[in-house]
Design a protein around this motif. Structure first.
Motif, short mmCIF file in Angstrom:
data_model
loop_
_atom_site.label_atom_id
_atom_site.label_comp_id
_atom_site.label_asym_id
_atom_site.label_seq_id
_atom_site.Cartn_x
_atom_site.Cartn_y
_atom_site.Cartn_z
N LYS A 812 0.83 -1.21 0.00
CA LYS A 812 0.00 0.00 0.00
C LYS A 812 0.86 1.25 0.00
N GLY A 813 1.89 1.27 0.78
CA GLY A 813 2.75 2.44 0.83
C GLY A 813 3.49 2.64 -0.49
N VAL A 814 3.97 1.57 -1.10
CA VAL A 814 4.67 1.68 -2.39
C VAL A 814 3.69 2.15 -3.46
N ARG A 815 2.42 1.61 -3.45
CA ARG A 815 1.40 1.99 -4.44
C ARG A 815 1.07 3.47 -4.32
N ALA A 816 0.94 3.95 -3.07
CA ALA A 816 0.59 5.35 -2.87
C ALA A 816 1.70 6.27 -3.38
N GLU A 817 2.96 5.82 -3.24
CA GLU A 817 4.10 6.65 -3.65
C GLU A 817 4.29 6.66 -5.15
N LEU A 818 4.02 5.51 -5.83
CA LEU A 818 4.43 5.38 -7.23
C LEU A 818 3.28 5.53 -8.24
N ARG A 819 2.01 5.35 -7.86
CA ARG A 819 0.95 5.34 -8.89
C ARG A 819 0.81 6.70 -9.55
N GLY A 820 1.10 7.77 -8.77
CA GLY A 820 1.03 9.09 -9.39
C GLY A 820 2.21 9.35 -10.31
N ARG A 821 3.34 8.75 -10.01
CA ARG A 821 4.54 8.95 -10.82
C ARG A 821 4.49 8.12 -12.09
N TYR A 822 3.82 6.94 -12.00
CA TYR A 822 3.74 6.05 -13.16
C TYR A 822 2.26 5.71 -13.40
N PRO A 823 1.44 6.68 -13.87
CA PRO A 823 -0.01 6.46 -14.02
C PRO A 823 -0.36 5.48 -15.14
N LYS A 824 0.53 5.24 -16.07
CA LYS A 824 0.23 4.35 -17.18
C LYS A 824 0.37 2.89 -16.81
N HIS A 825 0.90 2.59 -15.63
CA HIS A 825 1.11 1.21 -15.21
C HIS A 825 0.04 0.81 -14.21
N PRO A 826 -0.32 -0.48 -14.21
CA PRO A 826 -1.40 -0.93 -13.32
C PRO A 826 -0.94 -0.92 -11.86
N TRP A 827 -1.86 -0.46 -11.00
CA TRP A 827 -1.62 -0.44 -9.55
C TRP A 827 -2.86 -0.96 -8.84
N PRO A 828 -3.15 -2.25 -8.98
CA PRO A 828 -4.39 -2.81 -8.39
C PRO A 828 -4.35 -2.72 -6.87
N GLU A 829 -5.54 -2.70 -6.30
CA GLU A 829 -5.62 -2.65 -4.84
C GLU A 829 -5.23 -3.98 -4.21
N ASP A 830 -5.50 -5.12 -4.93
CA ASP A 830 -5.16 -6.43 -4.39
C ASP A 830 -4.16 -7.11 -5.34
N PRO A 831 -2.87 -6.85 -5.18
CA PRO A 831 -1.88 -7.40 -6.11
C PRO A 831 -1.78 -8.91 -6.05
N ALA A 832 -2.18 -9.50 -4.93
CA ALA A 832 -2.07 -10.95 -4.81
C ALA A 832 -3.03 -11.66 -5.74
N GLU A 833 -4.10 -10.96 -6.16
CA GLU A 833 -5.09 -11.56 -7.06
C GLU A 833 -5.03 -10.97 -8.46
N ALA A 834 -4.16 -10.00 -8.68
CA ALA A 834 -4.11 -9.30 -9.97
C ALA A 834 -3.31 -10.12 -10.99
N GLU A 835 -3.49 -9.72 -12.25
CA GLU A 835 -2.78 -10.37 -13.34
C GLU A 835 -1.38 -9.77 -13.45
#
Length: 846
Positions: A812-835
Motif C-alpha cells: 500500500k505504501g509503495v502503491r501510494a508513492e508510485l501510482r502518481g509517478r507512473y499512471p500508465k502502469h497498473p496499480w491494483p488494490e489487491d496485487p495478490a489476485e491481480a494479473e
C-alpha cells in the motif's frame, strides 16, 4: 714455611672433616662456602695433604677464568711459603707454571676440557675441584659432565668436588649421584645497602651499548662513596669499554689510585690489585671480581647493576656478548665483597623497587650461548647430541642443530654427527671451530705465520681504535705497545706453535680453483681476507646497492669513512645490530675478491635452474649462487616443465584466479557452486580460492601443463575448467540447473536472471508488476530468494524475502508513492489476485 696463622683464620677449616668423610664414603661432594672462607685456597691444599694431615694426593682445581686461576695458585703458594710452580702451579691457555713436585694444579675449565679429550682417564689426578660452579659457564658444565662420565665408566676412584659460594646445591648433588652437601660457615661482616638510582631515567642496555648517562652516574656514586666511607672502593661494570669510560670520568682523585681489573688486564696490574697497597684505591672491575678473587682493603662496593652474557642470533648467524641486568645472585656476590674483612657498604645504582624484578640467577651459558664449540666437544667425546651426559640443563635443540650445521660445513662431523679426523684436530686447537678451521686451512694456503697472526686477532675483540679493517688492525697490533698487542703476540706464538705441530692438516676446502702456491705469494691484504673468509664463510659479502649482502642472506653496511666501503667483496668477521636498523653493521672485516669468496665458501656454491613468478610473469634463468649472493645469471630457454608449473601456481597464489579468462557465464557458475556448497554441502565443490588451490590438479591440470607464461594462462576458459569439479560421478551434476538455475520464470512469463553474488541469499531483481498474483517468494534449493521489486523505471521500490507479507503490509505504501509517478502502469488494490504483466495499462486494454 707454611703460614698456619693465615690458614687457621679461614672459616672453611671447620668443614674439612665433613668434606673428607663425604669423599671417603661417596667419592663426590658439594661444598657450599660463602666468599672469603678459603674454599678456593685452603680446601685444595688440605685435599692434597700439603698441610701435614691426610694422604698425599694430586689435586686439580678448575676455575672459570684465567685471572682467577693465576690468583688462586699464587695465594696457595704464598700460604705454603713457596713460589708458584713448586707444590702449587697453574695452567691457563698459553701459559703453564708447573714443576716436578706440583701437587695442586689450578687450571681453567677450558684447559680441563681439553685435557679430558686428550686423556679421558685424567691419569695422575686423584681429586678434581670444580670451583665457582654457580657461574654456569659452558666449559664448567661440560667438564663436570665429562668428569662424571669418567668416574662412572673408567675411574670410580676419582673424587669430585663441586664448590661454590651460592649455587643450586641440591641440583649439583643429584648430578653427582646423590653427593653429600657440605656447608661451611662464613664470617662475613654486615654490609649496609645504599640505594643510589640515577636522578633521571636512563635507557636500558641494548646489545653492547650502555647509556652514557648511567656511566656518568656511576662515576658520581664512586665519588660519593669515597667521601662518605672509609676503605677501598670496588666498582662493578659490565665490560672493558665501560671501565675505561668511568676511569676517564673519574680523572685524578688526589691521593686515590684508580685501577682497572678485567680478563684482558696485564698480569702485573692484576697482581697489584690483588696484593693491596698503601694508598687508597678505586678498583673498576668486571664480573671477574665477583668470586674467586679477594681484593684486599675493600670496604665499599659500587654496583652498576649490569653484566655481560653471551647470546647468539641463529637466524642471522651473528654471535656476541650482550649487556643485561645482573641477577639477584650476582648482586649478593658483589655486595659480599664489601664485607670480607670488616663491615662495609654497597651502593646499588638502581631503585630498591626494581630489585625484586631482577632475574634470580644468571642465565646458564648452555641455554643462551653459541653451542658450536660445545657440540664439537661432545661429538669428540662420543655423544653427539649430549643425551647421555650429566648436565644441569640440556642444550636447546635449535641451538644444537645450528651448531651441527656449522660443524658439518667445516668438515668437523659426519652426516650422523660423529667427529671426523678433522673435527678431532679442530677440537685440540683450543679455539672456536670456525677459527680452528681457518687456522688449519689458512696455514696450508698462506702459511702458518700469517694464519696464526690473523686468528690471534680474531680470538679476542680488538680495541675500537684499531679500526674495522682487519688488515689495518693486524699492522697496528704488530707495532702496538698496548696490553692488547701484548696479549695478541702471546696468542700468536701459541697458535703458530700449535699449528706447526699438526702434520698434514686435513683440508676442508672443496676444490680450490687457484693453485695453492698462488696464495702464499699474494698480497698481505688478500691473505688476511682469505683467513677471515675461511673462519666466516657464510659472511663473505658482495656489494649490493648501498649495503653488502652476505652469503647467509643477512645485509650489512660498513661505517662511514671505513676503508672497506666501496670494495666489491668483503669478509665480515664481526658485526653488530644497531637499534632500529634492519641489517647488521660491520665492526671488523677484510677486503676479499670473488675468487677468495669462492674458495673460502666453496661449500655454499650452487648452480641451479630457477623458474619463478616475478614481476607478473614466469621468469626462467640459470643462476650460480654463493649462498644468497648471485654470482652469474643466464636466461633459460628450456625450463623443466615441472618448475614452470610451480611458478604458474605461485602466480595464481599471488595474484588470484583472475589471471584466467572469466566469461560472465564462468563467474556465474562459480557463484552458483558457492551457493550450493553453502546450503547443501557435499557433493557440491568448495570453490573458494584456498580450496581451488588445494584441488588445482583436478580442474586446471591440463591447462597448467601446457602453459608456459601468463599470456597462455589468460587464454584458459575458467568456466570450462571449473566444470570439471562438478559431481559427475554421482550424477548430481545434472541437477545443477534444477537446484541453482541461472534464471527463473516469474508470473509474467519473463525469465529473470538470479544474482548469486551473495550465496547466503541470492537476489531476484524484477519489476513489481511482473510478480502480481504470486503468493509466496520463489525459492532455489529450498532457500527463499531476496526479491528486489523494481519500479517501472527499473529502480528498487522494495526488498523482501516474504512476498505474501509484502502484499499485505508493504504494498500500500509503495502503491501510494508510485501510482502518481507512473499512471500508465497498473496499480491494483489487491496485487495478490491481480494479473502479472510486463506492459502498461493502455497496452493491457488493447
Amino acid at each position: 714455611m707454611i703460614r698456619y696463622d693465615a690458614l687457621d683464620a679461614l672459616p672453611v677449616r671447620g668443614a674439612l672433616p665433613a668434606l673428607d668423610d663425604a669423599l671417603e664414603g661417596h667419592g663426590t661432594a658439594v661444598l657450599v662456602a660463602p666468599p672469603g672462607t678459603g674454599k678456593t685456597t685452603l680446601v685444595p691444599l688440605a685435599l692434597a695433604g700439603l698441610l701435614g694431615e691426610g694422604p698425599r694426593r694430586r689435586v686439580i682445581v678448575a676455575e672459570p677464568r684465567r685471572i682467577a686461576a693465576r690468583a688462586a695458585a699464587r695465594r696457595m703458594a704464598w700460604l705454603l711459603g713457596e713460589k708458584v710452580g713448586d707444590s702449587v702451579g697453574y695452567t691457563v691457555r698459553g701459559e703453564r707454571v708447573v714443576g716436578r713436585h706440583t701437587r695442586v694444579e689450578v687450571v681453567t675449565t677450558g684447559v680441563l676440557v681439553q685435557r679430558l679429550q686428550r686423556d679421558q682417564e685424567l691419569a695422575g689426578a686423584d681429586v678434581v675441584v670444580l670451583d665457582e660452579c654457580h657461574e654456569r659457564h659452558l666449559d664448567a658444565d661440560t667438564a663436570a659432565a665429562f668428569l662424571w662420565d669418567v668416574r662412572q665408566t673408567l675411574r670410580p676412584e676419582l673424587r669430585l668436588v663441586a664448590a661454590s659460594a651460592t649455587t643450586d646445591a641440591q641440583g649439583w648433588a643429584e648430578l653427582l649421584g646423590g653427593a653429600p652437601v657440605v656447608e661451611a660457615r662464613g664470617t662475613a661482616y654486615p654490609v649496609e645497602v645504599v640505594w643510589a638510582p640515577p636522578a633521571r631515567p636512563v635507557r636500558p642496555p641494548h646489545g653492547m651499548r650502555v647509556d652514557p648517562a648511567l656511566l656518568t652516574h656511576v662515576a658520581s656514586v664512586v665519588r660519593r662513596a669515597l667521601a662518605e666511607r672509609d676503605g677501598d672502593v670496588l666498582c662493578f661494570l659490565p665490560g672493558v669499554g665501560e671501565i675505561a669510560r668511568v676511569a676517564g670520568q673519574l680523572g685524578q682523585l688526589g691521593d686515590v689510585e684508580v685501577l682497572q681489573v678485567h680478563g684482558r688486564a696485564p698480569a702485573d696490574v692484576q697482581d697489584a690489585v690483588l696484593a693491596g697497597g698503601e694508598r687508597r684505591r678505586v678498583v673498576l672491575a668486571t664480573s671477574v671480581a665477583e668470586s674467586s678473587l679477594t681484593v684486599p682493603g675493600v670496604r665499599v662496593v659500587v654496583d652498576s647493576g649490569l653484566a655481560r652474557e653471551p647470546r647468539v642470533d641463529h637466524a642471522r648467524g651473528l654471535s656476541a656478548l650482550t649487556t643485561v641486568r645482573a641477577s639477584q645472585a650476582a648482586g649478593r656476590q658483589r655486595a659480599g665483597r664489601a664485607g670480607r674483612e670488616a663491615p662495609g657498604a654497597v651502593y646499588r645504582c638502581w631503585a630498591e623497587a626494581e630489585d625484586a624484578r631482577l632475574p634470580r640467577f644468571p642465565s646458564p651459558e648452555i641455554k643462551v650461548a653459541d653451542l658450536t664449540a660445545f657440540a664439537l666437544q661432545v661429538a669428540c667425546w662420543g655423544d653427539p647430541d649430549a643425551s647421555g651426559l650429566a648436565l644441569l640443563d640440556p642444550p636447546p635443540g635449535g641451538a644444537m642443530a645450528a651448531a651441527r650445521d656449522v660443524l658439518a660445513a667445516v668438515g668437523a662431523v659426519d652426516p650422523v654427527g660423529r667427529a671426523t679426523e678433522r673435527g678431532a684436530a679442530l677440537a685440540r686447537l683450543g679455539l672456536h671451530p670456525r677459527l680452528g678451521r681457518a687456522l688449519l686451512d689458512g696455514s696450508g694456503l698462506v702459511g702458518a705465520e700469517r694464519a696464526a697472526e690473523v686468528i690471534a686477532l680474531l680470538s679476542e675483540e680488538a680495541p675500537r681504535e684499531y679500526g674495522d679493517d682487519l688488515a689495518g688492525a693486524l699492522r697496528r697490533a704488530r707495532r702496538g705497545g698496548d696490553a692488547y698487542a701484548s696479549r695478541w703476540r702471546s696468542e700468536f706464538r701459541r697458535l703458530r706453535a700449535v699449528v706447526s705441530g699438526v702434520s698434514h692438516p686435513p683440508t676442508g676446502i672443496p676444490h680450490p680453483e687457484a693453485p695453492v702456491d698462488a696464495w702464499a705469494h699474494s698480497s698481505e691484504e688478500h691473505q688476511v681476507g682469505l683467513v677471515a673468509a675461511l673462519a666466516f664463510p657464510e659472511r663473505v659479502a658482495k656489494v649490493d646497492g648501498g649495503s653488502y649482502l652476505m652469503a647467509s642472506g643477512t645485509r650489512a653496511e660498513a661505517r662511514d669513512g671505513s676503508t672497506l666501503r666501496g670494495s666489491p667483496w668483503i669478509a665480515v668477521a664481526m658485526a653488530d645490530r644497531p637499534v632500529g636498523k634492519g641489517h647488521a653493521r660491520v665492526q671488523l672485516g677484510a677486503v676479499v675478491d670473488e675468487e677468495t669468496a669462492r674458495l673460502a665458501a666453496g661449500a655454499l656454491l650452487d648452480e641451479r635452474d630457477e623458474v619463478r613468478w616475478e614481476g607478473g610473469d614466469v621468469v626462467a634463468r640459470r643462476v650460480e649462487r654463493l649462498g644468497a649472493v648471485e654470482l652469474a645469471v643466464r636466461p633459460l630457454k628450456d625450463a623443466v616443465p615441472g618448475l614452470v608449473r610451480d611458478a604458474l601456481l605461485e602466480g595464481l597464489r599471488q595474484e588470484g584466479f583472475g589471471v584466467l579468462r572469466w566469461s560472465p557465464d564462468a563467474f556465474v557458475l562459480r557463484q552458483r557452486l558457492a551457493f550450493l556448497r553453502l546450503h547443501l554441502g557435499e557433493p557440491w565443490p568448495d570453490v573458494s580460492d584456498d580450496a581451488l588451490h588445494a584441488r588445482v590438479e583436478e580442474w586446471l591440470e591440463p591447462e597448467l601443463s601446457r602453459a608456459r607464461r601468463r599470456s597462455e594462462l589468460a587464454r584458459v576458459d575458467a568456466g570450462e575448467a571449473l566444470s570439471r569439479l562438478l559431481p559427475w560421478a554421482s550424477g548430481e551434476a545434472g541437477r545443477l540447473d534444477e537446484l541453482a538455475p541461472e534464471r527463473i520464470t516469474v508470473p509474467s512469463g519473463s525469465r529473470i536472471r538470479i544474482d548469486y553474488s551473495r550465496p547466503e541469499q541470492p537476489v531476484l531483481a524484477v519489476k513489481l508488476q511482473e510478480m502480481f498474483g504470486l503468493q509466496e517468494s520463489p525459492r532455489v534449493a529450498g532457500v527463499p530468494l531476496l526479491v528486489h521489486l523494481l519500479s517501472p523505471a527499473g529502480r528498487p521500490a522494495a526488498v523482501t524475502a516474504d512476498l505474501a507479507s509484502f502484499w499485505r503490509d508493504g504494498y500500500k505504501g509503495v502503491r501510494a508513492e508510485l501510482r502518481g509517478r507512473y499512471p500508465k502502469h497498473p496499480w491494483p488494490e489487491d496485487p495478490a489476485e491481480a494479473e502479472p504483466t510486463r506492459h502498461t495499462s493502455a497496452r493491457l486494454r488493447r
